[in-house]
Structures are given as C-alpha cells and as structure tokens.
Design a protein around this motif. Structure first.
Motif: not given
Length: 476
Positions: A91-120
């Motif tokens: 997923g990170v590779t796909a973000i960077r291929l679309q022009g995203g930088d490291s801040a975009d990467v960690t932002g997407a990961i942040l949301v994924s973490g919150l979704v996992l917390a909700l599942v828990g």
C-alpha cells in the motif's frame, strides 16, 4: 501486571518445562531473553521502514513504546512484541507511485490503526466467538503460514545476496546452537548467532578484504566492507532522529490524511486482524490459558499502537511472529522479558550511535538469522493444522487454502482500479477466508471423489478428529 513469580529457582527450566506470562527466571536470564527478543525483531523492524521510506531508528523507538502499551492493555496476559508491520509495504508503494510523500503514508497508516482499534472494541463486546467462526483452525493455520513464508523474498532478495557464505554459516550456527547448545545458551541462540555473524564478517573484512555484492543501502551491486562503521564517530549518543527522509520529509513528522491514499492502504487491516488473532491463539495454546477475553484488547492495542506511532512519523506495528518463534523455541513466555526488550528498544531508539551500529549489521548475518526465524513462522501454521486434526482429505480444507496460500506467498496482486489493488498477505488472507466460507455454506458430507486420493481418513467436523467429543483447541 508487574508481579512475576520466580520459578525453577530463577535458573533455566528443565527440558519440557515452560515459564508462564506471569512468571520469570532470574533477572540476569530475563535480560538475556529480552535481548534475544530485540534481536529477533531486528531484521523486519528495520528493513520494512527502509522499504517504506521511513526512519528505522524511529521504528525501533516506537516498537518499544508500543510494546509497553500493548502489554498494559492486555494486562500482561498476551506476551508479544510489536514490531514494524510488513503488511503495509504494498500500500505504501502504491501511495508513493501516485505522488504521495511520507506524511501521506503515515496519515493513511494512522487511519488504518484507528479502524483496527475499532474492530478490537467490537470484538471485545461481541465476543471472540465472532472471530472463531470467521477464522477456524484450518483458516488460521493457512494465514499464519502465508504470513511467515511471505517473508521469504525479503531473505532471498535483500539479505542473502549481500553475502551468501556468511548467511549460510550464520544459519548453520543458529540451527546448531538451538539444538545442541546446553540449557540457557541454546535459548539465546539467535543473539549468539548475531554476535557470531558480526565476528566472522569482521574477520572476513580483515583477511579477504571488501566484497562485491548487492548493497541494500545503495540498492545496487557495489564493492564495500561487510561492516561499515564510518559514521559512528559523528553520531550522537542520545537524541531523536534529526535527518530528513529521502523524499525530503523530516524523520519525525506529523501525518497528512487523504481519502484516496487511505483507500489504498486500508486492506492491510485485514492482515493485521489475522496476524493478531493467530498470535493470541498461538500464545493461548502455548501457555495453556484461555485468552479469548483478551482477543479484542489485543486487536485494539495494536490499532492504537499503530495510530500512535504514525502520529509521529514512525512505522505501523503488529504482533511479531518472529517473537512467537523465539517463544516456541525457548518455551519462556514471561512478559518480564518483553518489558526488558521494550526498554532496550527505547534506549537504543534514542541513541543515534546505535542506529549506525544496527545499520552496519551485514546483510549476510541478517540473512542467516531470518532464514531460520521466518521458516519457523511458516511452520507454526502447519503445526496449527496438525494439532487440530485438520484433514486435507477434505476438499474444504484443500482447495480454498491452496488458493490463498499461493496468492499470499507468491505476492499475487488483484488490480481493482487503476489506482487500487490488493496483493500479498492481504489478498491471500481474503482468498482463504472468502473461499473457505463460500464453499462451507450449508455443506454436508465428506470429501469429494476428486480429492479422495489425498487422504484416507474422512473428516468429521472442522477442528475435530473422529471420536473426539469436543473441538480441539487452536494451537501452534
């Protein structure tokens, strides 16, 4: 949570005996075991941030912080180390291929973490039986297996080519030490393997000179020393990473959230659910405790940890199968050792000099260590099948699992749109779960004639052997 009973007089347990989560050996031995857990997570925890373009030293720092957070949330009942998750790499590779930088990467990961917390949270209140229905032993074993064997390309393509002979010697040493060394020394074989690898790499540099091979740092074939400590004198003893990442974003940075990039990385949550579920079930079988009440807590803790780490620009976390391998080999499940490992990681993460030393670990050394540990992870999945009597004479267990294993281990990808695709562990997990339940709806009877030749014992019910009264427990 912070009280451990000293067992076996603090000495190495007799053969076949185990040390539980709320027990410990002497502090000297516990520190040694904690160091082994740090070594076990070294390879993946450092290589995945590098592959994702994030800072490896920051990853080590937050792996320690997040491990403590996890242990607190699960009240010390689920021994685990939280290292960098490799499920996000695609997923990170796909973000960077679309022009995203490291801040975009960690932002997407942040949301994924919150979704996992909700599942828990949902699992905590709905009960672990929800996950048991979705992830029976046949499915859990397949997911754990593909998670372990999916790491094989990291060894083959990143570590091993850097120095194949050093890797072979280190692998042989770790195997020999694990099986033949006496008592406690056998239980820290991974750490000893790292020391052994460092020594023979230094000896090779002194006697044979530089080596011409693939360099992970340069991402090409170069002529270089096996151990390069040239930056050690300039590095500080204490401090946060102050460098900039290769895309110009500071190592420590705040996330930037974009819905487009979030959708690219969100499927990794599926893999994290499978990894955490498999980990909790594995620990439950090894320790003999009923950990179902802590399943939701484990999922939520990993989600919160991933969100916390990404808030500061660090890598996503997950319960580490590498450390399951260490527990499986040592039969020591003491959370005291994990607290030691976490504090060691925090100290090391705050030491830039340590970053230089770790980055100098020869690829051949990591290749030898990971070729053993990653293989152990995959075989844990096979052990789940064996311990639960999963019969592959039954096409329900043969066909769906076979498809998912090849998809996950082979990094098969499924392109949904021009900017969104599933692949690797995430796709393999989805295939295993979806195909299994698709063909298991209102299913009766035994194996089809087409697969009768694969076994002689007809299956009774998933998780049962003929003659059993109750389903066999999940196991590694």
């Amino acid at each position: 949570m912070f009280k451990w009973d000293v067992v076996y007089g603090g000495k190495t347990p007799p053969p076949g005996k185990a040390v539980g989560p709320h027990e410990r050996l002497s502090w000297g031995r516990t520190i040694g075991l904690g160091a082994q857990h740090v070594v076990a997570m070294f390879g993946a925890t450092f290589v995945f941030p590098i592959v994702m373009g994030l800072d490896p030293n920051l990853a080590i720092l937050f792996s320690g912080i997040c491990t403590i957070l996890f242990l607190l949330v699960v009240k010390g009942h689920v021994p685990s180390y939280l290292g960098t998750s490799g499920s996000f790499v695609a997923g990170v590779t796909a973000i960077r291929l679309q022009g995203g930088d490291s801040a975009d990467v960690t932002g997407a990961i942040l949301v994924s973490g919150l979704v996992l917390a909700l599942v828990g949270v949902l699992v905590h209140f709905a009960g672990a039986n929800v996950l048991k229905k979705v992830l029976p032993p046949a499915v859990t074993g397949a997911v754990v297996m593909l998670i372990g064997f999916n790491l094989a390309p990291v060894v083959a393509n990143v570590y091993w080519p850097q120095d194949q002979w050093i890797a072979l010697m280190v692998a042989a040493f770790v195997v020999f030490a694990t099986v033949r060394f006496p008592g406690f020394w056998a239980r820290i074989s991974v750490f000893l393997g790292l020391v052994f690898g460092y020594l023979i790499s230094w000896f090779s540099d002194e006697v044979f000179g530089k080596i011409t091979s693939f360099s992970a740092a340069a991402n090409k074939v170069t002529t270089h020393d096996r151990i390069d400590l040239s930056g050690l004198s300039q590095a500080k003893w204490i401090g946060l990473p102050s460098m900039h990442l290769r895309d110009g974003v500071p190592a420590v940075h705040g996330p930037s959230i974009s819905l487009t990039f979030v959708l690219l990385i969100l499927p990794a949550v599926i893999a994290l659910i499978a990894e955490n579920t498999g980990h909790v079930r594995a620990v439950a079988e090894m320790t003999g405790e009923d950990l179902d009440p802590y399943m939701g807590r484990a999922l939520a803790a990993d989600g919160i940890a991933t969100a916390l780490a990404s808030t500061f620009g660090a890598s996503p976390t997950t319960t580490y199968a590498e450390n399951i391998g260490v527990m499986s080999a040592t039969r020591i499940y003491s959370t005291a050792a994990y607290y030691v490992a976490a504090f060691v990681a925090i100290i090391l993460g705050l030491c830039p000099k340590f970053g230089v030393v770790v980055n100098a670990i020869p690829g051949g050394v990591l290749g030898g260590i990971t070729v053993v540990l990653y293989g152990m992870i995959g075989l844990i999945g096979a052990k789940i099948w064996v311990d639960n009597g999963v019969s592959f004479a039954d096409p329900l267990n043969m066909a769906p699992l076979a498809a998912g294993l090849i998809a996950g281990i082979g990094n098969v990808s499924l392109k949904i749109t021009h900017s969104f695709e599933l692949g690797g562990i995430a796709l393999g997990t989805i295939v295993v779960i979806a195909f299994y339940h698709l063909v298991n709806v209102r299913r009766t009877g035994g194996p089809s004639p087409a697969l009768a030749s694969f076994g002689d014992i007809p299956p009774t019910h998933e998780g049962r052997r003929s003659g059993d009264d109750d389903p066999a427990p999940a196991s590694v």
